[in-house]
Design a protein around this motif. Structure first.
Motif, PDB file in Angstrom:
ATOM      1  N   LEU A 285       2.095  82.734  11.687  1.00 38.24           N
ATOM      2  CA  LEU A 285       0.998  82.296  10.826  1.00 38.24           C
ATOM      3  C   LEU A 285       1.263  80.897  10.283  1.00 38.24           C
ATOM      4  CD1 LEU A 285      -1.633  82.731   9.333  1.00 38.24           C
ATOM      5  CD2 LEU A 285      -0.379  83.977   7.560  1.00 38.24           C
ATOM      6  N   ARG A 286       2.512  80.585   9.940  1.00 40.24           N
ATOM      7  CA  ARG A 286       2.819  79.236   9.469  1.00 40.24           C
ATOM      8  C   ARG A 286       2.509  78.201  10.551  1.00 40.24           C
ATOM      9  NH1 ARG A 286       7.517  77.688   8.681  1.00 40.24           N
ATOM     10  NH2 ARG A 286       8.767  79.360   9.575  1.00 40.24           N
ATOM     11  N   GLY A 287       2.828  78.572  11.815  1.00 42.06           N
ATOM     12  CA  GLY A 287       2.505  77.663  12.909  1.00 42.06           C
ATOM     13  C   GLY A 287       1.009  77.466  13.073  1.00 42.06           C
ATOM     14  N   LEU A 288       0.232  78.554  12.942  1.00 40.23           N
ATOM     15  CA  LEU A 288      -1.220  78.434  13.044  1.00 40.23           C
ATOM     16  C   LEU A 288      -1.763  77.510  11.956  1.00 40.23           C
ATOM     17  CD1 LEU A 288      -2.387  82.103  13.805  1.00 40.23           C
ATOM     18  CD2 LEU A 288      -2.038  80.229  15.413  1.00 40.23           C
ATOM     19  N   LEU A 289      -1.292  77.700  10.707  1.00 42.26           N
ATOM     20  CA  LEU A 289      -1.783  76.858   9.618  1.00 42.26           C
ATOM     21  C   LEU A 289      -1.455  75.388   9.862  1.00 42.26           C
ATOM     22  CD1 LEU A 289      -0.799  79.087   6.551  1.00 42.26           C
ATOM     23  CD2 LEU A 289      -3.068  78.777   7.520  1.00 42.26           C
ATOM     24  N   PHE A 290      -0.288  75.114  10.451  1.00 39.51           N
ATOM     25  CA  PHE A 290       0.087  73.726  10.722  1.00 39.51           C
ATOM     26  C   PHE A 290      -0.767  73.129  11.838  1.00 39.51           C
ATOM     27  CE2 PHE A 290       2.746  70.926  13.429  1.00 39.51           C
ATOM     28  CZ  PHE A 290       2.754  69.821  12.603  1.00 39.51           C
ATOM     29  N   VAL A 291      -0.878  73.873  12.946  1.00 37.59           N
ATOM     30  CA  VAL A 291      -1.615  73.333  14.091  1.00 37.59           C
ATOM     31  C   VAL A 291      -3.084  73.134  13.747  1.00 37.59           C
ATOM     32  CG1 VAL A 291      -2.388  73.830  16.442  1.00 37.59           C
ATOM     33  CG2 VAL A 291      -0.025  74.259  15.795  1.00 37.59           C
ATOM     34  N   TYR A 292      -3.660  74.098  12.998  1.00 35.37           N
ATOM     35  CA  TYR A 292      -5.077  73.995  12.672  1.00 35.37           C
ATOM     36  C   TYR A 292      -5.322  73.120  11.438  1.00 35.37           C
ATOM     37  CZ  TYR A 292      -5.752  77.856  15.951  1.00 35.37           C
ATOM     38  OH  TYR A 292      -5.788  78.651  17.070  1.00 35.37           O
ATOM     39  N   GLY A 293      -4.274  72.693  10.740  1.00 35.96           N
ATOM     40  CA  GLY A 293      -4.441  71.850   9.563  1.00 35.96           C
ATOM     41  C   GLY A 293      -5.131  72.554   8.418  1.00 35.96           C
TER      42      GLY A 293
ATOM     43  N   GLN B  36       6.931  88.971  21.670  1.00 37.73           N
ATOM     44  CA  GLN B  36       6.721  88.277  20.412  1.00 37.73           C
ATOM     45  C   GLN B  36       5.288  87.728  20.365  1.00 37.73           C
ATOM     46  OE1 GLN B  36       8.696  88.099  17.907  1.00 37.73           O
ATOM     47  NE2 GLN B  36      10.780  88.491  18.656  1.00 37.73           N
ATOM     48  N   PRO B  37       4.736  87.473  19.170  1.00 33.69           N
ATOM     49  CA  PRO B  37       3.396  86.867  19.103  1.00 33.69           C
ATOM     50  C   PRO B  37       3.356  85.604  19.973  1.00 33.69           C
ATOM     51  CG  PRO B  37       4.184  87.438  16.921  1.00 33.69           C
ATOM     52  CD  PRO B  37       5.306  87.691  17.836  1.00 33.69           C
ATOM     53  N   ASN B  38       2.418  85.567  20.897  1.00 35.93           N
ATOM     54  CA  ASN B  38       2.438  84.566  21.958  1.00 35.93           C
ATOM     55  C   ASN B  38       1.354  83.527  21.719  1.00 35.93           C
ATOM     56  OD1 ASN B  38       1.763  83.465  24.817  1.00 35.93           O
ATOM     57  ND2 ASN B  38       3.709  84.549  25.077  1.00 35.93           N
ATOM     58  N   TRP B  39       1.770  82.276  21.568  1.00 35.53           N
ATOM     59  CA  TRP B  39       0.841  81.181  21.297  1.00 35.53           C
ATOM     60  C   TRP B  39      -0.081  80.922  22.476  1.00 35.53           C
ATOM     61  CZ3 TRP B  39      -2.037  78.524  18.414  1.00 35.53           C
ATOM     62  CH2 TRP B  39      -2.376  77.203  18.645  1.00 35.53           C
ATOM     63  N   ALA B  40       0.447  80.992  23.669  1.00 35.80           N
ATOM     64  CA  ALA B  40      -0.394  80.775  24.849  1.00 35.80           C
ATOM     65  C   ALA B  40      -1.452  81.865  24.962  1.00 35.80           C
ATOM     66  CB  ALA B  40       0.490  80.744  26.104  1.00 35.80           C
ATOM     67  N   LEU B  41      -1.058  83.122  24.720  1.00 33.35           N
ATOM     68  CA  LEU B  41      -2.026  84.223  24.758  1.00 33.35           C
ATOM     69  C   LEU B  41      -3.058  84.058  23.659  1.00 33.35           C
ATOM     70  CD1 LEU B  41      -2.791  86.955  26.031  1.00 33.35           C
ATOM     71  CD2 LEU B  41      -1.300  88.051  24.329  1.00 33.35           C
TER      72      LEU B  41
ATOM     73  N   SER C 278       8.276  84.531  24.915  1.00 31.69           N
ATOM     74  CA  SER C 278       8.326  83.872  23.601  1.00 31.69           C
ATOM     75  C   SER C 278       7.551  82.576  23.686  1.00 31.69           C
ATOM     76  CB  SER C 278       9.776  83.599  23.182  1.00 31.69           C
ATOM     77  OG  SER C 278       9.803  82.927  21.945  1.00 31.69           O
ATOM     78  N   SER C 279       6.506  82.465  22.865  1.00 31.56           N
ATOM     79  CA  SER C 279       5.692  81.259  22.833  1.00 31.56           C
ATOM     80  C   SER C 279       5.076  81.164  21.447  1.00 31.56           C
ATOM     81  CB  SER C 279       4.592  81.309  23.905  1.00 31.56           C
ATOM     82  OG  SER C 279       3.707  80.217  23.776  1.00 31.56           O
ATOM     83  N   LEU C 280       5.629  80.289  20.611  1.00 32.03           N
ATOM     84  CA  LEU C 280       5.172  80.143  19.237  1.00 32.03           C
ATOM     85  C   LEU C 280       4.419  78.833  19.066  1.00 32.03           C
ATOM     86  CD1 LEU C 280       8.336  81.333  17.287  1.00 32.03           C
ATOM     87  CD2 LEU C 280       6.221  82.593  17.633  1.00 32.03           C
ATOM     88  N   PRO C 281       3.459  78.796  18.143  1.00 28.23           N
ATOM     89  CA  PRO C 281       2.765  77.533  17.870  1.00 28.23           C
ATOM     90  C   PRO C 281       3.731  76.527  17.261  1.00 28.23           C
ATOM     91  CG  PRO C 281       2.154  79.194  16.250  1.00 28.23           C
ATOM     92  CD  PRO C 281       2.949  79.897  17.307  1.00 28.23           C
ATOM     93  N   PRO C 282       3.462  75.236  17.443  1.00 26.85           N
ATOM     94  CA  PRO C 282       4.368  74.216  16.884  1.00 26.85           C
ATOM     95  C   PRO C 282       4.452  74.328  15.371  1.00 26.85           C
ATOM     96  CG  PRO C 282       2.767  73.243  18.394  1.00 26.85           C
ATOM     97  CD  PRO C 282       2.331  74.646  18.154  1.00 26.85           C
TER      98      PRO C 282
END
Length: 700
Positions: A68-76, A104-109, A301-305
């Motif tokens: 979720l922290r990665g999502l908030l960062f990528v989406y601003g 793991q929660p997959n960013w690409a998916l 394993s694929s996490l958002p930046p």
């Protein structure tokens, strides 16, 4: 569409909400949540962020999960800009990945399934809950059965603790309620061909989970599962959910909810009616410690930046004029609308279909748009920009302004967001060169409009960062001032404590002296108690001795009717009884001796003291003999008087010679004289008691 910054109101969390948070285990962890007091605008303490009760009951819990922290960062975005149903989307996705896909929660998916859009109503795009996560229109995904609206959720805000790391950039952005939502490329970001190939097996498995007859998995089943096991999907956890260990799992927030509470919670966050059945379990058995992953299972394993990885191209701002809002701009009156006025309005989120009406974006680097579309600006904005652009004939041009207005002339892609990572208060849109590997012809430069030097871009970037750091520094100055005030208060308290300590040290000798005196007093008291006990034992022994002596003298033993169960008091009570008996006996003895005294001591005066009176009767003389002799003398004299009166001749010389009379003859004479003596005594008025006559008279 116009942006509408909803006015924050004082948080109105009811007792029912508090009881629910308590049952769900959120209040068990110290300082995990803080509730606002009377403030009408959020002012979270250091290391706290603004969230909502409806976020928490949909799977959010501090500290926040890395995905979720990665999502908030990528989406601003910030937490308060996501709707409750968007939070539930993320919770369901993480549970799906960990419990049913075994990854793991997959960013690409995620990018293959979801995109973002603006949220609003009546031509207004919101800021609080202004972004909705929705499913792409061309993806077959679970029907989550979201409610059409979540009533009053914006009023129930609170503070959640976000643990800080060593680097401030690692944490989600601090709360800033006035930050505008900027649409970014990442909102429509698609998976690359390589990512699609890597996640195709996962997509196939998702389709199987939905369509396998008799084992269909639904969004409600997934939601029910993570609520039932009491593990929050959006909380940072040590172990993934496929290692869930049941009731003893360390990640559980609370014990199992009752069936009634779980059913009420499910109906609250979904649009299931009372007629619809709430599933008690999943038709597909989730992975857990009792159902481990198969051997050789590949965990992708694929996490958002995250911010610590630096800026990413997908964060580039497309537009900030809300072109991606859910409704066209119309009917905006311009007046501020409070949260209370929106309680009966829908969130305008995706309903049961949860599908987005936005077209799927093209792969990165292959979009062919005109300058207006790429920049994200409307035609009116383009015309306004043309009007404000410098004339071709001007010979001088400010390089800073040139850098801002020449981005469309220099490159095709949308500008990159260079917002400082430590602040979300401001965003400055600048242009960057196309990344390496993209084929494009060099931009045509206008000789009358020179391209700014490269160092100007660096200067602009530094200026942008300076703005972000300046805002952040302002907040830090406020917190530093607060810290200084607290430090002053602590210094005052420390000074008071030091004064008290010095006084205590000054009194230390007195305390020691008092302690010594107290010890001496305790020893003296113990000695006194010992002496008193010995004295009581001695008194008790003496009382018992006196009691035994009294019993031996009187031959009468007494028993107490109501003993005190105290040896000393009981012995004293017996002594009192004995004393009473002794006093009565002495009184009677005194009366008797007083009456006898004149008979035995005719010529003496009776003593006034009893002890002297008693001594008169305890002498060595035979007081009875003297009395008998006196009586005999009286009798002889009376006899002689009677003989003389009778005028009989008596030889008195022989009468006095009593030694010649034998004892037996004397006794016979006395016996013969008794009848005559009785008559004489009767004549004198005296009737003697019968008594045997003595032998010879005692003549002295």
């Amino acid at each position: 569409m116009a942006t509408k910054d909803l006015e924050w109101e004082r948080s109105k969390i009811s007792n029912q909400d508090m009881n629910l948070l308590k049952r769900l285990g959120f209040t068990k962890k110290k300082d995990a949540l803080r509730f606002p007091h009377e403030e009408s605008y959020p002012s979270p303490p250091m290391e706290y962020r603004v969230s909502f009760v409806d976020h928490l009951i949909r799977g959010l819990s501090p500290p926040i999960h890395e995905f979720l922290r990665g999502l908030l960062f990528v989406y601003g975005l910030q937490l308060h800009q996501l709707t409750p149903n968007s939070i539930l989307h993320v919770s369901i996705f993480i549970t799906l990945c960990e419990c049913f896909l075994g990854v793991q929660p997959n960013w690409a998916l995620w990018k293959r399934i979801f995109c973002l859009r603006r949220n609003g109503s009546h031509g207004v795009a919101y800021n609080i809950g202004g972004v909705v996560i929705c499913v792409r229109s061309d993806v077959d995904y679970f029907d989550v059965k979201f409610p059409d609206s979540v009533q009053g959720w914006r009023k129930r805000w609170l503070y959640v603790h976000e643990e800080s790391s060593d680097s401030m950039e690692y944490n989600i952005a601090p709360f800033d309620g006035k930050t505008k939502i900027l649409r970014r490329r990442s909102w429509d970001a698609e998976a690359t061909e390589e990512e699609k190939l890597a996640t195709e097996a996962l997509m196939t498995r998702i389709r199987e989970l939905q369509s396998t007859r008799g084992k269909e998995l639904s969004g409600i089943q997934i939601t029910t599962y993570f609520l039932r096991i009491r593990v929050q999907p959006l909380q940072a956890r040590k172990n993934p959910l496929w290692m869930y260990a049941g009731d003893e799992d360390v990640e559980r927030l609370s014990t199992d909810l009752s069936a009634k509470d779980l059913e009420k919670l499910i109906r609250r966050i979904s649009k299931l009616s009372k007629k619809d059945t709430v599933p008690s379990s999943c038709k597909v058995k989730p992975f857990c410690s009792a159902n481990p992953l198969p051997e050789g299972h590949l965990v992708l394993s694929s996490l958002p930046p995250l911010p610590e990885g630096g800026e990413v191209e997908e964060r580039a701002v497309v537009t900030d004029d809300n072109q991606g809002a859910s409704r066209p701009e119309s009917g905006v009156g311009g007046s501020q609308k409070s949260v209370a006025s929106l309680e009966k309005e829908n969130e305008t989120e995706v309903t049961s279909s949860t599908r987005s009406s936005l077209p799927a974006a093209s792969p990165k680097g292959k979009r062919k748009r005109d300058e207006t579309i790429d920049s994200g600006a409307s035609k009116a904005d383009t015309s306004r920009a043309e009007k404000t652009a410098p004339n071709a004939g001007e010979k001088t041009l400010d390089l800073y302004d040139a850098a801002l207005i020449s981005s469309d002339d220099e490159e095709e892609d949308a500008p990159i967001d260079e917002t400082a990572r430590t602040s979300t208060s401001r965003t400055l849109v600048v242009s960057e060169a196309r990344p390496d590997g993209d084929e494009t012809s060099p931009p045509q430069q206008n000789p009358e409009h020179p391209t700014p030097a490269p160092f100007m871009k660096e200067l602009i970037r530094f200026g942008t960062q300076f703005i972000g750091y300046r805002d952040y520094a302002g907040k830090l100055e406020e917190k530093l001032a607060e810290a200084n005030r607290r430090a002053d208060a602590l210094a005052t308290e420390l000074e008071q404590s030091e004064t008290a300590r010095m006084k205590a040290e000054a009194k230390a000798a007195t305390v020691e002296d008092l302690q010594k005196r107290l010890d001496d007093a305790k020893r003296a008291l113990e000695e006194n108690v010992a002496q008193h006990s010995a004295r009581e034992e001695e008194i008790l022994g003496r009382l018992e001795s006196q009691s035994r002596r009294f019993v031996r003298r009187t031959h009468q033993e007494y028993e107490l009717e109501n003993p005190e169960d105290d040896e000393l008091l009981d012995a004293l009570s017996l002594l009192e009884i004995h004393g009473t008996e002794a006093r009565n006996g002495l009184a009677e003895a005194e009366a008797g001796l007083s009456r006898l005294f004149p008979y035995f001591f005719k010529k003496k005066e009776e003593p006034a003291v009893f002890i002297d009176l008693a001594k008169c009767f305890t002498s060595n003389e035979d007081l009875g003999l003297q009395l008998r002799q006196e009586g005999l003398k009286v009798g002889v004299e009376g006899t002689m008087a009677l003989i003389a009166e009778s005028q009989q001749h008596v030889d008195w010389s022989r009468v006095g010679n009593t030694g010649e009379i034998e004892t037996k003859k004397w006794q016979s004479l006395i016996k013969a004289a008794k009848p005559s003596s009785k008559k004489i005594l009767a004549t004198l008025g005296y009737k003697p008691a019968p008594a045997p006559s003595s032998s010879k008279p005692e003549v002295k």
